[in-house]
Design a protein around this motif. Sequence first.
Motif, PDB file in Angstrom:
ATOM      1  N   SER A 146       0.878  -1.342  -0.040  1.00  0.00           N
ATOM      2  CA  SER A 146       0.110  -0.015  -0.127  1.00  0.00           C
ATOM      3  C   SER A 146       0.876   1.322  -0.048  1.00  0.00           C
ATOM      4  CB  SER A 146      -0.994   0.182   1.282  1.00  0.00           C
ATOM      5  OG  SER A 146      -0.174  -0.056   2.492  1.00  0.00           O
ATOM      6  N   SER A 147       2.034   1.206   0.663  1.00  0.00           N
ATOM      7  CA  SER A 147       2.901   2.574   0.796  1.00  0.00           C
ATOM      8  C   SER A 147       3.329   2.800  -0.876  1.00  0.00           C
ATOM      9  CB  SER A 147       4.182   1.975   1.453  1.00  0.00           C
ATOM     10  OG  SER A 147       4.740   0.743   1.033  1.00  0.00           O
ATOM     11  N   ALA A 148       3.421   2.020  -1.646  1.00  0.00           N
ATOM     12  CA  ALA A 148       3.900   2.149  -3.142  1.00  0.00           C
ATOM     13  C   ALA A 148       2.636   2.199  -3.778  1.00  0.00           C
ATOM     14  CB  ALA A 148       4.875   0.874  -3.468  1.00  0.00           C
ATOM     15  N   GLY A 149       1.326   2.352  -3.228  1.00  0.00           N
ATOM     16  CA  GLY A 149       0.381   2.342  -4.188  1.00  0.00           C
ATOM     17  C   GLY A 149      -0.597   1.219  -4.423  1.00  0.00           C
ATOM     18  N   GLY A 150       0.079   0.067  -3.971  1.00  0.00           N
ATOM     19  CA  GLY A 150      -1.024  -1.304  -4.044  1.00  0.00           C
ATOM     20  C   GLY A 150      -1.859  -1.279  -3.104  1.00  0.00           C
ATOM     21  N   LEU A 151      -2.575  -2.819  -2.925  1.00  0.00           N
ATOM     22  CA  LEU A 151      -3.592  -3.061  -2.236  1.00  0.00           C
ATOM     23  C   LEU A 151      -3.151  -3.819  -0.865  1.00  0.00           C
ATOM     24  CD1 LEU A 151      -6.439  -3.813  -4.786  1.00  0.00           C
ATOM     25  CD2 LEU A 151      -5.969  -1.443  -3.609  1.00  0.00           C
ATOM     26  N   ASP A 152      -1.923  -3.894  -0.753  1.00  0.00           N
ATOM     27  CA  ASP A 152      -1.416  -5.156   0.368  1.00  0.00           C
ATOM     28  C   ASP A 152      -1.168  -4.140   1.531  1.00  0.00           C
ATOM     29  OD1 ASP A 152      -0.297  -6.640   2.105  1.00  0.00           O
ATOM     30  OD2 ASP A 152       1.503  -7.128   1.029  1.00  0.00           O
ATOM     31  N   PHE A 153      -2.101  -4.066   2.517  1.00  0.00           N
ATOM     32  CA  PHE A 153      -1.920  -3.238   3.621  1.00  0.00           C
ATOM     33  C   PHE A 153      -1.194  -4.199   4.795  1.00  0.00           C
ATOM     34  CE2 PHE A 153      -4.670  -0.802   1.318  1.00  0.00           C
ATOM     35  CZ  PHE A 153      -4.856   0.713   1.544  1.00  0.00           C
ATOM     36  N   SER A 154      -0.667  -5.202   4.811  1.00  0.00           N
ATOM     37  CA  SER A 154      -0.137  -5.651   5.884  1.00  0.00           C
ATOM     38  C   SER A 154       0.955  -4.832   6.597  1.00  0.00           C
ATOM     39  CB  SER A 154       0.427  -6.967   5.389  1.00  0.00           C
ATOM     40  OG  SER A 154       1.363  -6.851   4.480  1.00  0.00           O
ATOM     41  N   GLY A 155       0.881  -4.936   7.855  1.00  0.00           N
ATOM     42  CA  GLY A 155       1.799  -4.094   8.802  1.00  0.00           C
ATOM     43  C   GLY A 155       1.568  -2.859   8.945  1.00  0.00           C
ATOM     44  N   GLN A 156       0.235  -2.058   8.193  1.00  0.00           N
ATOM     45  CA  GLN A 156      -0.095  -0.643   8.307  1.00  0.00           C
ATOM     46  C   GLN A 156      -1.013  -0.516   9.325  1.00  0.00           C
ATOM     47  OE1 GLN A 156       1.609   1.551   6.114  1.00  0.00           O
ATOM     48  NE2 GLN A 156       2.639  -0.449   5.742  1.00  0.00           N
ATOM     49  N   SER A 157      -1.193   0.598   9.990  1.00  0.00           N
ATOM     50  CA  SER A 157      -2.167   1.072  10.726  1.00  0.00           C
ATOM     51  C   SER A 157      -2.943   2.379  10.283  1.00  0.00           C
ATOM     52  CB  SER A 157      -1.473   1.295  12.113  1.00  0.00           C
ATOM     53  OG  SER A 157      -0.600   2.375  12.192  1.00  0.00           O
ATOM     54  N   VAL A 158      -2.782   2.849   9.070  1.00  0.00           N
ATOM     55  CA  VAL A 158      -3.516   3.955   8.730  1.00  0.00           C
ATOM     56  C   VAL A 158      -4.108   3.666   7.380  1.00  0.00           C
ATOM     57  CG1 VAL A 158      -3.367   6.564   8.185  1.00  0.00           C
ATOM     58  CG2 VAL A 158      -2.294   5.423  10.306  1.00  0.00           C
ATOM     59  N   TRP A 159      -5.340   3.883   7.021  1.00  0.00           N
ATOM     60  CA  TRP A 159      -5.921   3.308   5.853  1.00  0.00           C
ATOM     61  C   TRP A 159      -7.437   3.715   5.924  1.00  0.00           C
ATOM     62  CZ3 TRP A 159      -9.846  -0.229   6.540  1.00  0.00           C
ATOM     63  CH2 TRP A 159      -9.663  -1.186   7.783  1.00  0.00           C
ATOM     64  N   SER A 160      -8.072   3.983   4.483  1.00  0.00           N
ATOM     65  CA  SER A 160      -9.384   4.230   4.481  1.00  0.00           C
ATOM     66  C   SER A 160      -9.914   3.231   3.251  1.00  0.00           C
ATOM     67  CB  SER A 160      -9.720   5.672   4.205  1.00  0.00           C
ATOM     68  OG  SER A 160      -9.086   6.360   5.308  1.00  0.00           O
ATOM     69  N   ILE A 161     -11.125   2.887   3.282  1.00  0.00           N
ATOM     70  CA  ILE A 161     -11.799   2.060   2.243  1.00  0.00           C
ATOM     71  C   ILE A 161     -13.411   2.505   2.313  1.00  0.00           C
ATOM     72  CG2 ILE A 161     -10.056   0.268   2.234  1.00  0.00           C
ATOM     73  CD1 ILE A 161     -12.140  -1.369   3.445  1.00  0.00           C
ATOM     74  N   GLY A 162     -13.950   2.570   1.017  1.00  0.00           N
ATOM     75  CA  GLY A 162     -15.420   2.814   1.204  1.00  0.00           C
ATOM     76  C   GLY A 162     -15.841   3.141  -0.224  1.00  0.00           C
ATOM     77  N   GLY A 163     -16.928   3.376  -0.360  1.00  0.00           N
ATOM     78  CA  GLY A 163     -17.845   3.685  -1.415  1.00  0.00           C
ATOM     79  C   GLY A 163     -19.455   3.855  -1.442  1.00  0.00           C
ATOM     80  N   ARG A 164     -19.883   3.370  -2.549  1.00  0.00           N
ATOM     81  CA  ARG A 164     -21.504   3.525  -2.469  1.00  0.00           C
ATOM     82  C   ARG A 164     -21.946   2.018  -2.595  1.00  0.00           C
ATOM     83  NH1 ARG A 164     -22.803   9.426  -5.320  1.00  0.00           N
ATOM     84  NH2 ARG A 164     -21.499  10.445  -3.799  1.00  0.00           N
ATOM     85  N   PHE A 165     -23.071   1.682  -1.874  1.00  0.00           N
ATOM     86  CA  PHE A 165     -23.420   0.177  -2.088  1.00  0.00           C
ATOM     87  C   PHE A 165     -25.109   0.192  -1.918  1.00  0.00           C
ATOM     88  CE2 PHE A 165     -19.268   0.622   0.200  1.00  0.00           C
ATOM     89  CZ  PHE A 165     -18.605  -0.160  -0.607  1.00  0.00           C
ATOM     90  N   TYR A 166     -25.406  -0.822  -2.474  1.00  0.00           N
ATOM     91  CA  TYR A 166     -26.714  -1.155  -2.932  1.00  0.00           C
ATOM     92  C   TYR A 166     -27.010  -2.616  -2.389  1.00  0.00           C
ATOM     93  CZ  TYR A 166     -31.477  -1.273  -5.336  1.00  0.00           C
ATOM     94  OH  TYR A 166     -32.692  -1.446  -5.538  1.00  0.00           O
ATOM     95  N   LEU A 167     -27.845  -3.083  -1.514  1.00  0.00           N
ATOM     96  CA  LEU A 167     -27.869  -4.497  -1.319  1.00  0.00           C
ATOM     97  C   LEU A 167     -29.299  -5.174  -2.136  1.00  0.00           C
ATOM     98  CD1 LEU A 167     -26.915  -5.148   2.166  1.00  0.00           C
ATOM     99  CD2 LEU A 167     -25.593  -5.455   0.349  1.00  0.00           C
TER     100      LEU A 167
END
Length: 314
Positions: A94-115
């Motif tokens: 994730s530090s290089a722009g990827g999706l592997d957040f292992s070892g990290q403590s700061v992040w954000s994910i989200g969006g819009r969802f409809y079930l």
Amino acid sequence: ASLPNIHMQIAHPCIFQTSRTVEQLLAIARPVGAMNALYRFNGNANDASGTPNNGSLGSGVTIQADTTGTLDQVAVSDGSSVNGKITLTSSGASSAGGLDFSGQSVWSIGGRFYLDAVAGTTQTLIDLGGLEIGLRVNASNQFEGYFYDDAGAQVLATSGNVASASTWYDVFVVADGDELILYVDGSGVAYTPMLGRIADTTGSSAYRLFADSAGNETAGRMGLIEVHNTALTPWQVKQKSQNDIIPVDMREAADYAAQCSLLYNFSRQTDSFDSAGSPLVNDITDSSRSASANNGTPIGTSTANKTADAPGTR
């Protein structure tokens, strides 16, 4: 006793005509930064953030026009086994722009969802790294953000309210190093203390939308999915409302210049000093949209002490 000399740098100070809340000022002082991923679903599941974390659509996922009018297009999953998901390819840490957040403590994910339905079973919306971090609706039909810490414990932030079927929600999970925070429609609804970093699962290739690591898939829709390796502020999350489809980091760049009555740009400063010990600097000019020339003169220097820097100097 004399006071010590203080060397300080200030970049782009701004004078606003209207008041700003503390959160709005913090959002400017602590910008979002580059997104790790942005999925707009404009014909495909490619990453629109500029990093190559592209997704591939399963045969049970289609791209359709958004009937609500707040998004251009959305990804729609029929929830079919194996094929009703979007598989993402991570470009690395994730530090290089990827999706592997292992070892990290700061992040954000989200969006819009409809079930399509709330059936009393766990329905996963985002799963990065095989339960490394994610967002889902639990068996009690509540939104839930989660991650596994480096001690192997699962950390959950669970909403108190029950989600409804056939309803659009803006949902974000933010980890700021102290708390795991769940936001629903711009409001913080759950706060859980963080006791560690994300478990080290480097190398996991399980990055999915609409599905969990066991292959259970969710029938529904989603749009404008974002992944950040920074913690969004409450004000930044609130800007991501149903009628605000511009990512907040792009909005702040425009708003900062547009809302300033005066916006000062400092020229580059050299590391040289004149014979009196004053730094050699350029003029301070007002580059705001105001027609007035609210320019300034550096304190402690005279016109004779100013000089033009060569390109490339500081």
